[in-house]
Scaffold this motif. Sequence first.
Motif, short mmCIF file in Angstrom:
data_model
loop_
_atom_site.label_atom_id
_atom_site.label_comp_id
_atom_site.label_asym_id
_atom_site.label_seq_id
_atom_site.Cartn_x
_atom_site.Cartn_y
_atom_site.Cartn_z
N ILE A 138 0.86 -1.38 0.01
CA ILE A 138 -0.01 0.02 -0.06
C ILE A 138 0.97 1.26 0.06
CG2 ILE A 138 -0.50 0.66 2.27
CD1 ILE A 138 -3.51 0.41 1.88
N VAL A 139 2.05 1.22 0.29
CA VAL A 139 3.14 2.18 0.36
C VAL A 139 3.27 2.85 -0.98
CG1 VAL A 139 4.15 1.97 2.91
CG2 VAL A 139 5.04 0.72 0.71
N PHE A 140 3.18 1.76 -1.92
CA PHE A 140 3.37 2.24 -3.19
C PHE A 140 2.17 3.22 -3.78
CE2 PHE A 140 6.08 -1.42 -2.91
CZ PHE A 140 7.14 -0.92 -3.61
N ILE A 141 1.04 3.20 -3.25
CA ILE A 141 -0.02 3.73 -3.89
C ILE A 141 0.34 5.24 -4.29
CG2 ILE A 141 -2.45 4.63 -3.42
CD1 ILE A 141 -2.14 1.63 -3.97
N PRO A 142 0.59 6.17 -3.23
CA PRO A 142 0.87 7.77 -3.75
C PRO A 142 1.67 7.79 -5.05
CG PRO A 142 1.12 7.56 -1.49
CD PRO A 142 1.07 5.96 -1.88
N SER A 143 2.86 7.19 -5.16
CA SER A 143 3.80 7.31 -6.14
C SER A 143 3.07 6.85 -7.60
CB SER A 143 5.08 6.67 -6.00
OG SER A 143 4.97 5.35 -5.36
N PHE A 144 2.54 5.40 -7.57
CA PHE A 144 1.82 4.99 -8.64
C PHE A 144 0.79 5.73 -8.99
CE2 PHE A 144 2.78 0.11 -9.30
CZ PHE A 144 3.97 0.32 -8.72
N ALA A 145 -0.20 6.28 -8.22
CA ALA A 145 -1.19 7.19 -8.72
C ALA A 145 -0.80 8.34 -9.31
CB ALA A 145 -2.21 7.49 -7.25
N PHE A 146 0.25 8.92 -8.57
CA PHE A 146 0.64 10.15 -9.15
C PHE A 146 1.13 10.22 -10.49
CE2 PHE A 146 4.27 13.13 -10.37
CZ PHE A 146 3.81 14.33 -9.85
N PHE A 147 1.94 9.20 -11.03
CA PHE A 147 2.36 9.01 -12.21
C PHE A 147 1.42 8.54 -13.31
CE2 PHE A 147 6.46 9.06 -9.97
CZ PHE A 147 7.11 10.22 -10.90
N ILE A 148 0.50 7.77 -12.76
CA ILE A 148 -0.83 7.22 -13.70
C ILE A 148 -1.74 8.35 -13.91
CG2 ILE A 148 -2.77 5.92 -13.61
CD1 ILE A 148 -1.03 3.53 -12.19
N ILE A 149 -1.79 9.40 -13.00
CA ILE A 149 -2.56 10.61 -13.33
C ILE A 149 -1.79 11.25 -14.50
CG2 ILE A 149 -3.54 12.64 -12.25
CD1 ILE A 149 -3.37 11.21 -9.83
N HIS A 150 -0.57 11.38 -14.58
CA HIS A 150 0.06 12.25 -15.60
C HIS A 150 -0.24 11.55 -17.04
CE1 HIS A 150 2.27 15.71 -14.07
NE2 HIS A 150 2.80 14.78 -13.13
N LEU A 151 -0.21 10.12 -16.75
CA LEU A 151 -0.49 9.40 -18.19
C LEU A 151 -1.82 9.71 -18.70
CD1 LEU A 151 0.62 7.12 -20.30
CD2 LEU A 151 -0.58 5.68 -18.72
N ILE A 152 -2.86 9.95 -17.78
CA ILE A 152 -4.09 10.19 -18.24
C ILE A 152 -4.12 11.54 -18.84
CG2 ILE A 152 -6.61 10.62 -17.33
CD1 ILE A 152 -5.91 8.23 -15.29
N PHE A 153 -3.41 12.55 -18.23
CA PHE A 153 -3.51 13.99 -18.64
C PHE A 153 -2.80 14.01 -19.96
CE2 PHE A 153 -4.50 15.49 -14.06
CZ PHE A 153 -5.86 15.61 -14.24
N GLN A 154 -2.03 13.28 -20.26
CA GLN A 154 -1.35 13.34 -21.62
C GLN A 154 -1.89 12.78 -22.89
OE1 GLN A 154 3.13 12.62 -21.54
NE2 GLN A 154 2.97 12.62 -19.34
#
Length: 459
Positions: free
Chosen positions: A291-307
């Motif tokens: 679960i400690v990976f969630i913030p970093s995974f979510a952060f970059f996946i959001i960037h992917l969506i916005f691109q």
Amino acid sequence: MALLLLRLPYLIGSEPLVYETNWLLIGEALNSGKVLYKDLISPIAPLSAWIYMGVEFIFGKSILALQILSLLLVTYQFSLFNNIMLRNKAYNENSYIPALVYALMMFSFYDFFTLSPALISLTFILLVLDNIYLRIENKLQDATILKTGIFMGLAVLFYLPSIFFLLATLLSFALLTSLVVRRYLLFLYGFIFPIAVVLIYFYWQEGIEAVYTQWIEFNFLDSVAPIIDLKSILIIAIFPTIIFVIALYKTFSATRFTNYQLRVQQVMFIMFLAAVGSWWISELQAPFELIVFIPSFAFFIIHLIFQFKKKVRAEIFTLVFSILILTITYSIYYQNNYVHHFGNFNELISKKSIYEEKIEGKSVMILGGHTDMYQTAGKIGTRFYHPLLSEVVLNEMSEKEQLIALYDDIQKHQPEIILDFLEIFNKYESKILVKNFEYHQKSKILYIKKDIKLADQNL
């Protein structure tokens, strides 16, 4: 409400997980008057143990209570994460996509749905993350630096592997900000303060040495005992990890970010590395510790969506990503797909013991067995609770020291039934159990007091 509805199938039909049972048993033992580490051998972090103590006191040994509290905490976390990203202008667009993706990532596996030490600790890590971003913008005052250290100290007191996020925070300050030495010292003072308060409590309880050997030394120096195999972890993590790697590449290869946004991305990558270290030293390397990976995974996946250049493509990707995350999680939970045969997920479920009826309602000492065997016991009748750690503690003693420790433990707790899977009492049976405490040996590992009647005499 959507989060509750999506979790509802699990909340209604789930069986207790091994660690859920363990956490509530620890809470029950502490409510009976035991002092953590001194009277109950366990590597759990102190603040987490006290949280479970409170949960057990209010709700009893209710697994549903852990799941509802987890739901509330995750709701706060994705709201906090969304606010952090918007306030610090981490993306070129303002929307609720960060909250949505964070919430979706919390469905990566079904044991994310419970109130784990890692989940509680993650709340404070998010608060630390917010303050790092404020420091990058030079908006951080001395009081906030102190508060950042306190948050980091609390994160570690809930989940020791979070210590890697302390290193990540210091590295972020050093590489991406111009923090003066005085503020580093202020941050470290804030970090040490809550830990010092907890250590003073255990010093007062004459358990300071036990804190070091059980909580710190065991977690850092003793071998990891994974609860499920690496293949099972890969089944859980492979899809989010592939998307994360693609998102990482797309984000760092893009050129339309400000200098500040680039620093925000670098901080999140450092946090990802901290999560790797945290999971690597975790005691169980259980799915919930991912679960400690969630913030970093979510952060970059959001960037992917916005691109995505077209909004409709971004929406389709988000929909497909959501469906696949939920499908994988619930397919594993319901054990109705081919992939399930490659993992050993049943190891996560608390199991019934053949001794369940025999020990029901009684004071029990179990040496070397699983902690969930105490589920039906009246109380834990020993300080040797955690099987692996207790074995380490006993093996470090000489034969005479073992004899004294076991004698004192039985004399203090007066267990009605002893289950000795380590077969230690085969050596000491005549010296301790029969001569001093009048136990009958009913099988190779089972001992009962002479005046105790078992539910089932077919032993």
